[in-house]
Write a protein that holds these residues in place. Structure first.
Motif, PDB file in Angstrom:
ATOM      1  N   LEU A  14      -8.293  -2.940  -9.440  1.00  0.00           N
ATOM      2  CA  LEU A  14      -6.936  -3.027  -9.969  1.00  0.00           C
ATOM      3  C   LEU A  14      -5.810  -2.909  -8.749  1.00  0.00           C
ATOM      4  CD1 LEU A  14      -6.514  -1.653 -13.473  1.00  0.00           C
ATOM      5  CD2 LEU A  14      -7.014  -4.034 -13.070  1.00  0.00           C
ATOM      6  N   ALA A  15      -6.191  -1.782  -8.027  1.00  0.00           N
ATOM      7  CA  ALA A  15      -5.132  -1.633  -6.837  1.00  0.00           C
ATOM      8  C   ALA A  15      -5.393  -2.814  -5.635  1.00  0.00           C
ATOM      9  CB  ALA A  15      -5.824  -0.476  -6.190  1.00  0.00           C
ATOM     10  N   LEU A  16      -6.750  -3.120  -5.717  1.00  0.00           N
ATOM     11  CA  LEU A  16      -6.960  -4.388  -4.545  1.00  0.00           C
ATOM     12  C   LEU A  16      -6.244  -5.516  -5.179  1.00  0.00           C
ATOM     13  CD1 LEU A  16     -10.809  -4.476  -3.787  1.00  0.00           C
ATOM     14  CD2 LEU A  16      -8.932  -4.007  -2.041  1.00  0.00           C
ATOM     15  N   ARG A  17      -6.269  -5.876  -6.425  1.00  0.00           N
ATOM     16  CA  ARG A  17      -5.716  -7.104  -6.860  1.00  0.00           C
ATOM     17  C   ARG A  17      -4.073  -6.964  -6.624  1.00  0.00           C
ATOM     18  NH1 ARG A  17      -9.125 -10.817  -6.651  1.00  0.00           N
ATOM     19  NH2 ARG A  17     -10.713 -10.868  -8.223  1.00  0.00           N
TER      20      ARG A  17
ATOM     21  N   HIS B 173     -13.941   9.424   0.102  1.00  0.00           N
ATOM     22  CA  HIS B 173     -13.592  10.235  -0.869  1.00  0.00           C
ATOM     23  C   HIS B 173     -12.273  10.055  -1.206  1.00  0.00           C
ATOM     24  CE1 HIS B 173     -13.330  14.634  -2.627  1.00  0.00           C
ATOM     25  NE2 HIS B 173     -13.199  13.770  -3.657  1.00  0.00           N
ATOM     26  N   PRO B 174     -11.914   9.362  -2.462  1.00  0.00           N
ATOM     27  CA  PRO B 174     -10.376   9.172  -2.565  1.00  0.00           C
ATOM     28  C   PRO B 174     -10.213  10.476  -3.278  1.00  0.00           C
ATOM     29  CG  PRO B 174     -11.865   7.536  -4.046  1.00  0.00           C
ATOM     30  CD  PRO B 174     -12.799   8.366  -2.986  1.00  0.00           C
ATOM     31  N   MET B 175      -9.352  11.274  -3.070  1.00  0.00           N
ATOM     32  CA  MET B 175      -8.883  12.516  -3.758  1.00  0.00           C
ATOM     33  C   MET B 175      -7.855  12.268  -4.751  1.00  0.00           C
ATOM     34  SD  MET B 175      -9.406  15.252  -0.805  1.00  0.00           S
ATOM     35  CE  MET B 175      -9.829  16.380  -2.037  1.00  0.00           C
ATOM     36  N   ALA B 176      -8.350  11.450  -5.871  1.00  0.00           N
ATOM     37  CA  ALA B 176      -7.375  11.171  -6.877  1.00  0.00           C
ATOM     38  C   ALA B 176      -8.093  11.331  -8.065  1.00  0.00           C
ATOM     39  CB  ALA B 176      -6.718   9.591  -6.692  1.00  0.00           C
TER      40      ALA B 176
ATOM     41  N   LEU C 248      -3.274   4.686  -8.872  1.00  0.00           N
ATOM     42  CA  LEU C 248      -4.145   6.030  -8.678  1.00  0.00           C
ATOM     43  C   LEU C 248      -4.399   6.550  -7.283  1.00  0.00           C
ATOM     44  CD1 LEU C 248      -5.496   7.803 -10.903  1.00  0.00           C
ATOM     45  CD2 LEU C 248      -7.513   6.734 -10.249  1.00  0.00           C
ATOM     46  N   PHE C 249      -4.350   5.602  -6.174  1.00  0.00           N
ATOM     47  CA  PHE C 249      -4.464   5.873  -4.670  1.00  0.00           C
ATOM     48  C   PHE C 249      -3.343   5.901  -4.103  1.00  0.00           C
ATOM     49  CE2 PHE C 249      -8.372   3.572  -6.552  1.00  0.00           C
ATOM     50  CZ  PHE C 249      -9.029   4.724  -6.884  1.00  0.00           C
ATOM     51  N   ARG C 250      -2.167   5.845  -4.867  1.00  0.00           N
ATOM     52  CA  ARG C 250      -0.913   5.501  -3.932  1.00  0.00           C
ATOM     53  C   ARG C 250      -0.455   7.138  -3.687  1.00  0.00           C
ATOM     54  NH1 ARG C 250       2.164   2.045  -2.455  1.00  0.00           N
ATOM     55  NH2 ARG C 250       0.905   0.443  -3.591  1.00  0.00           N
ATOM     56  N   GLY C 251      -0.293   7.360  -2.323  1.00  0.00           N
ATOM     57  CA  GLY C 251      -0.018   8.721  -1.772  1.00  0.00           C
ATOM     58  C   GLY C 251      -1.038   9.693  -1.446  1.00  0.00           C
TER      59      GLY C 251
ATOM     60  N   PRO D  50     -12.556  -4.239   7.742  1.00  0.00           N
ATOM     61  CA  PRO D  50     -11.286  -4.760   7.053  1.00  0.00           C
ATOM     62  C   PRO D  50     -11.222  -3.857   5.823  1.00  0.00           C
ATOM     63  CG  PRO D  50     -12.680  -6.718   7.689  1.00  0.00           C
ATOM     64  CD  PRO D  50     -13.524  -5.439   8.129  1.00  0.00           C
ATOM     65  N   LEU D  51     -12.084  -3.339   5.364  1.00  0.00           N
ATOM     66  CA  LEU D  51     -11.883  -2.455   4.050  1.00  0.00           C
ATOM     67  C   LEU D  51     -10.892  -1.417   4.287  1.00  0.00           C
ATOM     68  CD1 LEU D  51     -12.877  -1.001   1.235  1.00  0.00           C
ATOM     69  CD2 LEU D  51     -14.626   0.376   2.800  1.00  0.00           C
ATOM     70  N   VAL D  52     -10.870  -0.627   5.553  1.00  0.00           N
ATOM     71  CA  VAL D  52      -9.971   0.249   5.919  1.00  0.00           C
ATOM     72  C   VAL D  52      -8.496  -0.144   5.923  1.00  0.00           C
ATOM     73  CG1 VAL D  52      -9.418   2.068   8.087  1.00  0.00           C
ATOM     74  CG2 VAL D  52     -11.667   1.555   7.427  1.00  0.00           C
ATOM     75  N   ASP D  53      -8.195  -1.501   6.305  1.00  0.00           N
ATOM     76  CA  ASP D  53      -6.927  -1.808   6.105  1.00  0.00           C
ATOM     77  C   ASP D  53      -6.482  -2.167   4.484  1.00  0.00           C
ATOM     78  OD1 ASP D  53      -5.879  -2.324   8.395  1.00  0.00           O
ATOM     79  OD2 ASP D  53      -6.986  -4.085   8.920  1.00  0.00           O
ATOM     80  N   TRP D  54      -7.364  -2.546   3.816  1.00  0.00           N
ATOM     81  CA  TRP D  54      -7.108  -2.395   2.372  1.00  0.00           C
ATOM     82  C   TRP D  54      -6.846  -1.144   1.900  1.00  0.00           C
ATOM     83  CZ3 TRP D  54      -5.510  -6.501   0.021  1.00  0.00           C
ATOM     84  CH2 TRP D  54      -6.088  -7.958   0.488  1.00  0.00           C
ATOM     85  N   LEU D  55      -7.608  -0.029   2.244  1.00  0.00           N
ATOM     86  CA  LEU D  55      -7.410   1.244   1.738  1.00  0.00           C
ATOM     87  C   LEU D  55      -6.002   1.689   1.972  1.00  0.00           C
ATOM     88  CD1 LEU D  55     -10.691   3.181   2.697  1.00  0.00           C
ATOM     89  CD2 LEU D  55     -10.148   2.078   0.488  1.00  0.00           C
ATOM     90  N   ARG D  56      -5.553   1.077   3.255  1.00  0.00           N
ATOM     91  CA  ARG D  56      -3.974   1.311   3.603  1.00  0.00           C
ATOM     92  C   ARG D  56      -3.128   0.745   2.709  1.00  0.00           C
ATOM     93  NH1 ARG D  56      -5.814   0.781   8.895  1.00  0.00           N
ATOM     94  NH2 ARG D  56      -6.248   2.856   9.828  1.00  0.00           N
ATOM     95  N   ARG D  57      -3.557  -0.633   2.406  1.00  0.00           N
ATOM     96  CA  ARG D  57      -2.585  -1.430   1.695  1.00  0.00           C
ATOM     97  C   ARG D  57      -2.447  -0.965   0.164  1.00  0.00           C
ATOM     98  NH1 ARG D  57      -4.831  -7.298   3.463  1.00  0.00           N
ATOM     99  NH2 ARG D  57      -5.174  -6.206   5.630  1.00  0.00           N
ATOM    100  N   ILE D  58      -3.498  -0.282  -0.208  1.00  0.00           N
ATOM    101  CA  ILE D  58      -3.559   0.122  -1.842  1.00  0.00           C
ATOM    102  C   ILE D  58      -2.521   1.382  -1.697  1.00  0.00           C
ATOM    103  CG2 ILE D  58      -5.418  -1.145  -2.289  1.00  0.00           C
ATOM    104  CD1 ILE D  58      -6.943   1.410  -2.599  1.00  0.00           C
TER     105      ILE D  58
END
Lengths: 270, 270
Positions: free
Chosen positions: A18-21, A116-119, A133-136, A148-156
């Motif tokens: 959902l965050a990616l979308r 490891h997403p800490m959420a 869920l992952f914001r902040g 590119p995944l790493v950029d997406w992690l920042r974007r979410i």
């Protein structure tokens, strides 16, 4: 990054989709899960379709393993045997050493990025998935990467933190596993007292005690040494509070309050 | 009950005044505090005016002591020497044995009713006063009483709980003092770890560590034996978690979760 496969479309996997979308990802997202989980995820429009693990390992640009640790450990050899040449495998396991070691055994090192997403929240499953869920929140990755995944992690909205697997496990023994066991120990100790005399402080301090043992069993098993050290330190601290009950605990209260103030700055204010 | 005096118009005393007003109390409310506190309380329309302690002890139908324990202990003899024949003295001290013993020494037993509203928040002072602070929260009184005050406590939304002073202190050693010291111990233990790897669980578990030592100093000093026993039990529980790290902790997780479920039923659902 055009093709994402998510193994385990529960709270974490579903929230990632959902965050990616919401962040603008317009590629395809497939789920690798049991039929019942897939049905829930389709109903909530979390994934575009299902796929078997072997196929996903060949097809995906990114294969995200969002399952309990032991399940991830069991899947890695299967993935390693069928992985495509340009697939990056990443995961959401709460400990990193055992998983990264197994990944290194079964696939080329550049094709695995431990994560490891800490959420989280108390409710589980795809029905609880939340694009914020992952914001902040901190998202640990086990090495630097230009994927590119790493950029997406920042974007979410995640705050990326690079920690090698050993450092990660030693650190979360204190910042995550110790709070969990402390909450469980407190709840067990207070059990039997008259709970009508419990206030908001006790409610806060025992919230983690509701956590599912199914998830924690694997965490404890794969990080026992570091957790044991953290527990030993906390016990020593509690013993020193006992000795100070009559002579005063100003220093300990100030140290504790100082830690909490430093904690909330990086975590809540991003 | 027409005349209420509140000694210590801070968060608890101020919230009590606002709660009474909102519940329909149309008598007079006077504050007994320092000039600066009185000024803040007047500005926030919490009290109708100020009064000296001796005068308040004669004048009030109910004199509510909402101050730190040691301050209450110091005021009781002054109150006892000037108390009017129909004044009921009550208090908000977080431990009850020392206060009730001192009250019994200096005034007729029917004129003192020990109390402990189990509510609070991190911000302090009259400026933080909140008429809903006691709604759905437990308010311990140290004996049965037919005084009109007790009806007003119900009307402001408190859940009354009668506990004699010894039982109260033994109980809150577990339900309140142990959570506080556990939070402080955890915060001190985690201090030094990489706090960027701290998630929402750690934030919850260290919130109490922000508590003011000024308040806790008196609590620890007047309930040291019971707190020591609770700490000893928690340490034993943590030791048993250590030994179970490799063999499994399902029973402990289930016991802890069960306690938390029972806790939230009486406290949050009233």
């Amino acid at each position: 990054m055009k093709r994402v496969a998510i193994a385990g479309v529960g709270l974490i996997g579903g929230s990632f989709a959902l965050a990616l979308r919401r962040a603008g990802f317009d590629g395809e997202i497939r789920g690798v899960s049991s039929a019942s989980t897939i049905a829930v995820a389709m109903e909530h429009r979390i994934i575009d379709g299902a796929m078997e693990l072997e196929e996903a390992s060949r097809w995906a640009d990114v294969l995200f393993l969002a399952q309990p640790i032991r399940r991830i450990l069991a899947m890695l050899p299967v993935i390693g045997a069928s992985i495509g040449p340009s697939t990056l495998v990443t995961d959401a396991g709460s400990t990193k050493r055992a998983i990264c070691e197994e990944a290194a055994r079964v696939m080329p090192p550049e094709q695995f990025l431990g994560g490891h997403p800490m959420a989280g929240k108390e409710s589980r499953g795809a029905a609880s998935a939340d694009p914020s869920l992952f914001r902040g929140r901190t998202w640990v990755i086990t090495r630097e990467s230009g994927h590119p995944l790493v950029d997406w992690l920042r974007r979410i909205g995640a705050n990326l933190l690079v920690l090698d697997p050993e450092t990660h496990d030693r650190t979360v023994a204190y910042t995550s596993h110790l709070p969990q066991l402390t909450s469980t120990a407190l709840a067990c100790t207070v059990d039997g007292a008259d709970l009508r005399a419990g206030g908001p402080g006790l409610i806060d301090m025992t919230r983690l005690a509701l956590s599912s043992y199914e998830m924690w069993e694997d965490i404890l098993a794969t990080n026992a040494d570091a957790i044991d050290g953290a527990l030993r330190e906390e016990i020593a601290r509690l013993e020193s509070l006992r000795s100070g009950l009559r002579s005063g605990l100003r220093e300990e209260f100030e140290k504790g309050a100082g830690m909490r103030k430093r904690l909330v700055r990086p975590v809540e204010l991003g």
